[in-house]
Structures are given as C-alpha cells and as structure tokens.
Design an enzyme around this catalytic site. Structure first.
Site, PDB file in Angstrom:
ATOM      1  NE  ARG A 149      -3.420  -2.262   2.934  1.00 22.08           N
ATOM      2  CZ  ARG A 149      -3.096  -3.390   3.567  1.00 22.08           C
ATOM      3  NH1 ARG A 149      -1.862  -3.540   4.058  1.00 22.08           N
ATOM      4  NH2 ARG A 149      -3.978  -4.360   3.718  1.00 22.08           N
ATOM      5  CE  LYS A 173      -5.835  -1.122   5.503  1.00 25.51           C
ATOM      6  NZ  LYS A 173      -7.179  -1.401   4.953  1.00 25.51           N
ATOM      7  CG  HIS A 245      -5.095   0.392  -3.260  1.00 28.88           C
ATOM      8  ND1 HIS A 245      -4.332   0.439  -2.106  1.00 28.88           N
ATOM      9  CD2 HIS A 245      -6.008  -0.582  -3.050  1.00 28.88           C
ATOM     10  CE1 HIS A 245      -4.770  -0.456  -1.252  1.00 28.88           C
ATOM     11  NE2 HIS A 245      -5.789  -1.098  -1.796  1.00 28.88           N
ATOM     12  NE  ARG A 248      -3.249  -3.995  -0.900  1.00 32.47           N
ATOM     13  CZ  ARG A 248      -2.544  -4.739  -0.057  1.00 32.47           C
ATOM     14  NH1 ARG A 248      -1.224  -4.799  -0.185  1.00 32.47           N
ATOM     15  NH2 ARG A 248      -3.122  -5.442   0.892  1.00 32.47           N
ATOM     16  CG  HIS A 271      -5.836  -9.083   1.955  1.00 37.50           C
ATOM     17  ND1 HIS A 271      -6.106  -9.414   0.634  1.00 37.50           N
ATOM     18  CD2 HIS A 271      -5.803  -7.717   1.985  1.00 37.50           C
ATOM     19  CE1 HIS A 271      -6.224  -8.307  -0.086  1.00 37.50           C
ATOM     20  NE2 HIS A 271      -6.041  -7.279   0.709  1.00 37.50           N
ATOM     21  CE1 TYR A 280      -6.762  -6.736  -6.087  1.00 38.94           C
ATOM     22  CE2 TYR A 280      -6.681  -7.873  -3.982  1.00 38.94           C
ATOM     23  CZ  TYR A 280      -6.640  -6.705  -4.712  1.00 38.94           C
ATOM     24  OH  TYR A 280      -6.483  -5.502  -4.070  1.00 38.94           O
TER      25      TYR A 280
END
Length: 299
Positions: A149, A173, A245, A248, A271, A280
């Site tokens: 990211r 994150k 993004h 990504r 994730h 995806y």
C-alpha cells in the site's frame, strides 16, 4: 454537542494508541463521526445517548439520497458502529443503536489493474541518470514487485530492505509486519537509487532512514507518491488514470493469472481474511481463453 467532541477525542486516542491505526484511517473515521454529529444537530439531538434506531434509519436515507456507493455508506456505518462500541466499553453509553443496522452489500466492482504493455510504458519514461528519475523508477518497481500500500511504502526504512535476500519488511495495518520478496528488476532499481539518487536528494541536516524521499530530501508521503505517479503518466503520454493502489491490484492479479495460489497471495498482501483476496480472482478474457485452449481436451 460538547459530549460528542469529548467522546471523539477519546476515540481518536484509542485508535492511535490501542489499535495503532494509520493517520489516513483515523482521519476517515473522524470525518464520518463529525458528519453524523452534524446530522444530530440538524435533528435536534444534543447527546449521543438520545440517538435511536429510527434516527439512524433517517441518517441512512440521507446518505442514499446523496447517491453514495454502498461501499462508502458501509464504511461510514462501520466507523459509527465502532465509535459506539468503544463508548459502550468505556461505560460512556449503555446502548449501541448501530449494532442493529445491517451494512449494505458492497458493489462488488472488479479492481482496476494494469496490463503488462501499460506497465512497460510507465517503466520506460524515467531518466535513470538523474536522482529523481532513479527514485521514481525504484518506486514504480517496488510498488509493482511487492503490492504494498502507499501508506506501507511511505513507512519503509533503509533497514527494512534486505538486498542480499531480495526481501523487504513491511509494516501494515494494525502494525502487523510481513516479509515480501521482490525480483531482480526491483532490486536493480532500488540498489541504483540507494547508491546514488537518494544520497544526492538528501540535504544537509536531513538525517532520517526513510527509503523514499522527496525533492527536498524529506520522507516521501503517500500524497507525494500519488503525485509522482500522475507525473509519470503525463510523461508517458498515456491516457491512463492510475493511483498507487492500482499497482497493488495489478500485483495480485498478475500473480493469480500466472498460477499463484490464493493463500500465498493473501499472505503477500497482508490480508487478514481470505475474502479480501478473493476479489482478485478475476482474470482477463485473454488469460481465460489461453488457459482453456491449453488445458481443455477438446479445445
């Protein structure tokens, strides 16, 4: 509305200290709560404890009238639900009327990604004899090679890059860390930039360990990354509309199209849930036809 302001200050501290959320996420949460506070004022609701389920239904109606996407509305409701949940935990409030609200289903749009020819065009425009050109090339290569990211790229430090192993330590994150490998193209671009361009961009007194820097030698921020990508597109004379993004999305799509398994891509992207990675699993029509022709017995 004084109690809303005080509660919001406490909530922001919680997001910063306990949840370790990025500043970008905190700004979005704050904006969503302030928007609801404005709605409360318009409806004559002076305190958070006065809000009922019916008030929230009215708030949702107003959001839909603004023709916002389901994804945007879901994010707003999720922010407010978390806000109330935190206030319940702190004994500020006893109820959470947002717990009764079901989030609207997401639009299910397929993420935009770049084709290899489009990438080649972007990779060909930077002048590698200049410090900024070296930085831009290294930035492009790393975004595509790792799928990180913009906020993660912003936080990369010199010590995070292992050029011998070809891996980078990424802090994602919730302060979760993961190692992501990168290939020879990214390694070559990064080595050139660190050896030459970055040293020239650093000004006297700019002692920091951020990998990517701006033209003043300061750490490059996510907004600066977006600006650089826009400038690269202009130089390529392309009609593409890209954002960080998208690299990504492209990283994940290309890996899956070439046969990578979903769990591995999930780990590389950082994730928590596999469902986040499953968006995806779309493939281009050309790739789908290629797979069919190669493997179907009667193709």
């Amino acid at each position: 509305m004084e109690n809303v302001k005080k509660s919001l200050i406490l909530f922001v501290e919680y997001l910063q200290i306990e949840k370790n959320y990025s500043q970008y996420t905190i700004v979005n949460y704050t904006a969503n709560i302030e928007e609801f506070a404005l709605f409360m004022k318009e409806e004559g609701l002076a305190e958070l404890k006065q809000v009922t389920y019916q008030d929230i239904r009215l708030f949702l109606t107003k959001l839909y009238q603004q023709k916002l996407s389901r994804r945007t509305i879901a994010k707003k409701i999720s922010s407010l639900r978390s806000f109330y949940k935190f206030l319940n935990r702190e004994k500020v409030l006893n109820d959470n009327p947002f717990a009764l609200v079901s989030l609207p289903k997401k639009d299910g749009k397929i993420p935009s990604f770049l084709y290899e020819k489009e990438l080649e065009l972007l990779f060909s425009v930077s002048d590698l004899t200049t410090p900024l050109g070296q930085r831009n090339q290294a930035l492009l290569e790393m975004l595509y090679a790792t799928g990180i990211r913009a906020s993660e790229c912003e936080g990369l430090k010199i010590q995070d890059a292992d050029l011998f192993m070809g891996t980078i330590l990424v802090t994602g994150k919730g302060n979760k860390q993961r190692y992501v490998p990168f290939g020879s193209f990214a390694q070559e671009a990064l080595e050139l930039y660190l050896r030459d361009g970055r040293k020239k961009l650093l000004k006297q007194g700019n002692l920091h360990d951020s990998i990517f820097v701006n033209n003043r030698g300061n750490p490059l921020k996510a907004g600066g990354i977006r600006h650089i990508l826009n400038e690269i597109v202009k130089k390529s004379a392309s009609s593409l509309h890209i954002h960080p993004h998208m690299f990504r999305h492209t990283f994940a799509t290309h890996l899956l199209n070439e046969g990578a398994d979903l769990r591995s891509v999930q780990e590389l992207l950082g994730h928590t849930h596999l469902s986040s990675t499953q968006i995806y699993t779309h493939v281009s029509k050309d790739q789908l036809k290629k797979t069919y022709m190669a493997h179907h017995p009667r193709a």
